[in-house]
Design a protein around this motif. Structure first.
Motif, mmCIF file in Angstrom:
data_model
loop_
_atom_site.group_PDB
_atom_site.id
_atom_site.type_symbol
_atom_site.label_atom_id
_atom_site.label_comp_id
_atom_site.label_asym_id
_atom_site.label_seq_id
_atom_site.Cartn_x
_atom_site.Cartn_y
_atom_site.Cartn_z
ATOM 1 N N ALA A 229 43.745 53.612 32.904
ATOM 2 C CA ALA A 229 44.506 52.939 33.965
ATOM 3 C C ALA A 229 45.627 53.860 34.435
ATOM 4 O O ALA A 229 46.798 53.693 34.080
ATOM 5 C CB ALA A 229 45.065 51.616 33.462
ATOM 6 N N PRO A 302 45.559 49.128 47.638
ATOM 7 C CA PRO A 302 45.754 48.875 46.207
ATOM 8 C C PRO A 302 44.610 48.085 45.571
ATOM 9 O O PRO A 302 44.158 48.416 44.461
ATOM 10 C CB PRO A 302 47.071 48.093 46.166
ATOM 11 N N GLU A 306 42.399 49.849 42.574
ATOM 12 C CA GLU A 306 42.473 49.233 41.251
ATOM 13 C C GLU A 306 41.103 48.749 40.786
ATOM 14 O O GLU A 306 40.716 48.955 39.627
ATOM 15 C CB GLU A 306 43.470 48.070 41.270
ATOM 16 N N SER A 307 40.334 48.145 41.688
ATOM 17 C CA SER A 307 39.033 47.596 41.297
ATOM 18 C C SER A 307 37.961 48.665 41.166
ATOM 19 O O SER A 307 37.079 48.561 40.304
ATOM 20 C CB SER A 307 38.584 46.531 42.309
ATOM 21 N N ALA A 311 42.534 51.864 38.360
ATOM 22 C CA ALA A 311 43.929 52.289 38.388
ATOM 23 C C ALA A 311 44.841 51.160 37.916
ATOM 24 O O ALA A 311 44.483 49.981 37.953
ATOM 25 C CB ALA A 311 44.320 52.726 39.795
ATOM 26 N N SER A 312 46.022 51.540 37.490
ATOM 27 C CA SER A 312 46.998 50.565 37.030
ATOM 28 C C SER A 312 47.416 49.646 38.171
ATOM 29 O O SER A 312 47.564 50.080 39.317
ATOM 30 C CB SER A 312 48.232 51.283 36.473
ATOM 31 N N ALA A 313 47.621 48.363 37.850
ATOM 32 C CA ALA A 313 48.110 47.392 38.828
ATOM 33 C C ALA A 313 49.612 47.174 38.699
ATOM 34 O O ALA A 313 50.183 46.377 39.446
ATOM 35 C CB ALA A 313 47.385 46.063 38.652
ATOM 36 N N TRP A 318 52.974 52.688 40.740
ATOM 37 C CA TRP A 318 52.525 53.003 42.091
ATOM 38 C C TRP A 318 53.684 53.611 42.871
ATOM 39 O O TRP A 318 54.794 53.068 42.895
ATOM 40 C CB TRP A 318 52.041 51.735 42.817
#
Length: 496
Positions: A229, A302, A306-307, A311-313, A318
Motif C-alpha cells: 500500500a 484516487p 487505490e482499487s 495504493a494507500s487510502a 497522498w
C-alpha cells in the motif's frame, strides 16, 4: 534564452523558522543539466535554433529582394505595418488571456514580426520576381513560423531536444512503458527500474472527458505476492499540457530512477493526470464550464489508483506536485480536500485559479458565478475552513533576474516602478503578484502566510531561473526526497 539555466540551492525566503525541512540541494551531476536534458540535439540552445533563425531571415531577405523599386516604395511599408499589427495582436491576446507568468522575451516578438512580414511579402508579391524568388517567398512563411515555435519553445522549455519533440509528436511510448495487462507477469520479480502504465480512468465521479493518463510504479511495487500500500503523488502540469509532459518535457524519470535505485526501489506511486481534457483547455483544476476537472482529480483518480494498484487510502500518504497552473491546483485541491491530500508542492503557481483578471476568471472558469469562484479560491477556502490538522506545503518559486534585483535596489528606479504597479484586480493572475522586487514569490508568500494562520505548515523556497520546464524539473528533483519521506517512506537523512 540563456544557454544554461542557473539553479542555486533552495533557501528559505521567510524569516521565521521554516516548518518544512529545506529541500536537499540538487546532486552536482544534475545542476548543469538534468537527466536526459542533453539526449539528442538541443532545441533550447546550440546550432539547430541558430540555423532555423538564419534560414528564416535569409528567406525573408530573398522574398523582399524580388521587389522592384516601385514595389519597395509601395509594398514594403505595407508589409512592415502588417508585421507590426501581427505583433500587437499577438501581444494583446497573450496579455488579455493571462497566458504568460513571465513577460515574453523581445526575441519572441521579433520572430512573430518576421513571420508577419514573410506572410505579407508572399501575398503581395506572389506574381513578381523570378521563379526561385517566388519559391523563397513561399518557403519563408513556414520557416518563419517554425522560427516562432523554436523561440517560443526556448522561452518555456517545452521540448528540450529534437528527440523529445519527435517522441511527443509521434506519440512514442514513454520510458519503461508497460501495459496494464503485463503487470501480473512482473509480480514478485526484480524489475530493476519502475514501470509507467497508461490507464483509462473511469469518469464515474466526474463525467470529465479526459485523455489517457499514466501511472508510475516503482520497483518496490512489484515485490512480494501482492502490491504494498504505497503512498501516491499526483503530478499536474501547466496550463497548456498533456499528461506526459512531466516525462517528455520535464524529463524527470532519470532523477526518479536514480532516487529509487539509491532508496532500495522505494518511492511513491506517481500519477500523471489530465487536468484539461485537451491541450489548450485551461480548467485550472476547478469545476465549471470547461469541465469538472476538480471532481475528476479528487474522486476518479484516487478511487481508481487505490482499487487498481492497491495504493494507500490514507490522506497523509497522498500528495500533489504541480507546476505553474498545476502548482495553483496543488494548493487549491489540498486545502479544499484535506480529507484526501495531506501534502503539496507548488512550483511557481498563482495566488488562485486564473484565466485573466478576476472578472475574466469568474466569467471564463465559473460562468460568472462569484460564489463558485470563492469556493475554489485557496485564500477564501483556508479562512473559511479554519485550523487544519496535518497539512504541509512547500512553495518553490523563482527569484527575479539579476537585472531586476539591481533595479529593485535602486531607490529612484524602485519608486518609479512602484508607481506603475499592476491593477489590484490582476494581482495573482497570470503570474502577476503586484510585488516588484520579489518576482513570482508574492503569491507564494501570501498563500503561505494565510496557511500558517490556520496551521498549514509551509515554507517558501526560491531558486534563480526562468519559468520553464527545466526549472520545474529541478524543483521536483530537489523536493522529491522530502516529499517521499513526508508520505511515510524512509529516506536516509530525512525524517518524516
Amino acid at each position: 534564452m540563456p544557454e544554461t539555466i542557473a539553479v542555486v540551492p533552495v533557501t528559505p525566503l521567510l524569516q521565521s523558522p521554516p516548518a518544512v525541512p529545506p529541500a536537499p540541494q540538487l546532486p552536482a551531476h544534475t545542476q548543469a543539466g538534468y537527466p536526459g536534458f542533453h539526449h539528442g540535439v538541443s532545441l533550447l540552445h546550440g546550432w539547430l535554433p541558430q540555423v532555423i533563425t538564419f534560414a528564416a531571415v535569409f528567406l525573408l531577405v530573398l522574398a523582399f529582394a524580388r521587389f522592384t523599386r516601385r514595389w519597395w516604395l509601395l509594398w514594403v511599408p505595407v508589409c512592415l505595418v502588417f508585421a507590426g499589427a501581427v505583433v500587437w495582436a499577438s501581444w494583446s491576446y497573450t496579455d488579455n488571456e493571462g497566458l504568460a507568468s513571465d513577460p515574453a522575451p523581445v526575441l519572441l516578438w521579433a520572430a512573430v514580426g518576421l513571420a508577419g512580414a514573410g506572410l505579407a511579402a508572399a501575398v503581395v508579391g506572389i506574381r513578381t520576381g523570378s521563379w526561385w524568388q517566388r519559391v523563397a517567398a513561399i518557403l519563408a512563411v513556414p520557416v518563419t513560423l517554425l522560427n516562432v515555435g523554436v523561440v517560443l519553445n526556448q522561452w518555456v522549455g517545452y521540448y528540450p531536444t529534437a528527440n523529445a519533440a519527435w517522441a511527443a509528436l509521434t506519440a512514442e511510448p514513454l520510458p519503461h512503458q508497460t501495459d496494464l495487462d503485463a503487470l501480473a507477469s512482473l509480480r514478485d520479480t526484480n524489475v530493476g527500474t519502475g514501470r509507467i502504465v497508461p490507464v483509462d480512468i473511469p469518469e464515474s465521479g466526474s463525467h470529465f472527458k479526459h485523455r489517457t493518463e499514466y501511472v508510475y510504479l516503482p520497483p518496490a511495487w512489484f515485490q512480494g505476492d501482492k502490491p504494498p500500500a504505497l503512498p501516491v503523488i499526483m503530478m499536474i502540469g501547466g496550463e497548456f499540457n498533456t499528461p506526459q509532459d512531466w516525462v517528455n518535457s520535464g524529463q524527470i524519470m532519470g532523477s526518479v530512477d536514480d532516487f529509487a535505485k539509491s532508496n532500495n526501489g522505494q518511492t511513491p506511486i506517481l500519477v500523471f493526470v489530465d487536468s484539461g481534457g485537451s491541450f489548450n483547455n485551461d480548467t485550472e483544476c476547478v469545476n465549471g464550464p470547461r469541465g469538472d476537472a476538480a471532481d475528476h482529480l479528487t474522486n476518479d483518480v484516487p478511487d481508481y489508483v487505490e482499487s487498481t494498484f492497491g495504493a494507500s487510502a490514507d490522506p497523509a500518504k497522498w500528495g500533489i506536485v504541480g507546476w505553474s497552473m498545476g502548482g495553483t491546483c496543488a494548493v487549491d485541491l489540498t486545502v479544499m480536500h484535506p480529507e484526501k491530500f495531506g501534502t503539496f508542492v507548488d512550483i511557481a503557481g498563482d495566488l488562485g485559479p486564473a484565466a485573466g483578471t478576476k472578472e475574466q476568471t469568474v466569467k471564463r472558469l465559473f460562468g460568472g458565478d462569484e460564489q463558485a469562484w470563492a469556493a475554489f479560491d485557496p485564500v477564501t477556502v483556508m479562512r473559511k475552513h479554519g485550523p487544519y490538522a496535518d497539512t504541509v506545503g512547500l512553495f518553490d518559486d523563482l527569484t527575479p533576474p539579476a537585472a531586476q534585483r539591481r533595479m529593485a535596489n535602486d531607490p529612484a528606479m524602485r519608486a518609479r516602478m512602484q508607481q506603475r504597479q499592476v491593477d489590484e484586480s490582476k494581482i495573482g493572475m497570470g503570474g502577476q503578484d503586484g510585488v516588484f522586487d520579489t518576482g513570482e514569490v508574492g503569491a507564494a508568500e501570501e498563500l503561505c502566510a494565510q496557511g500558517r494562520q490556520v496551521n498549514v505548515d509551509c515554507t517558501v523556497h526560491t531558486t534563480e531561473g526562468g519559468h520553464t520546464w527545466q526549472f520545474a524539473a529541478a524543483a521536483f528533483t530537489s523536493s522529491f526526497p522530502w516529499m517521499t519521506a513526508r508520505l511515510g517512506i524512509p529516506v536516509a537523512g530525512i525524517s518524516s
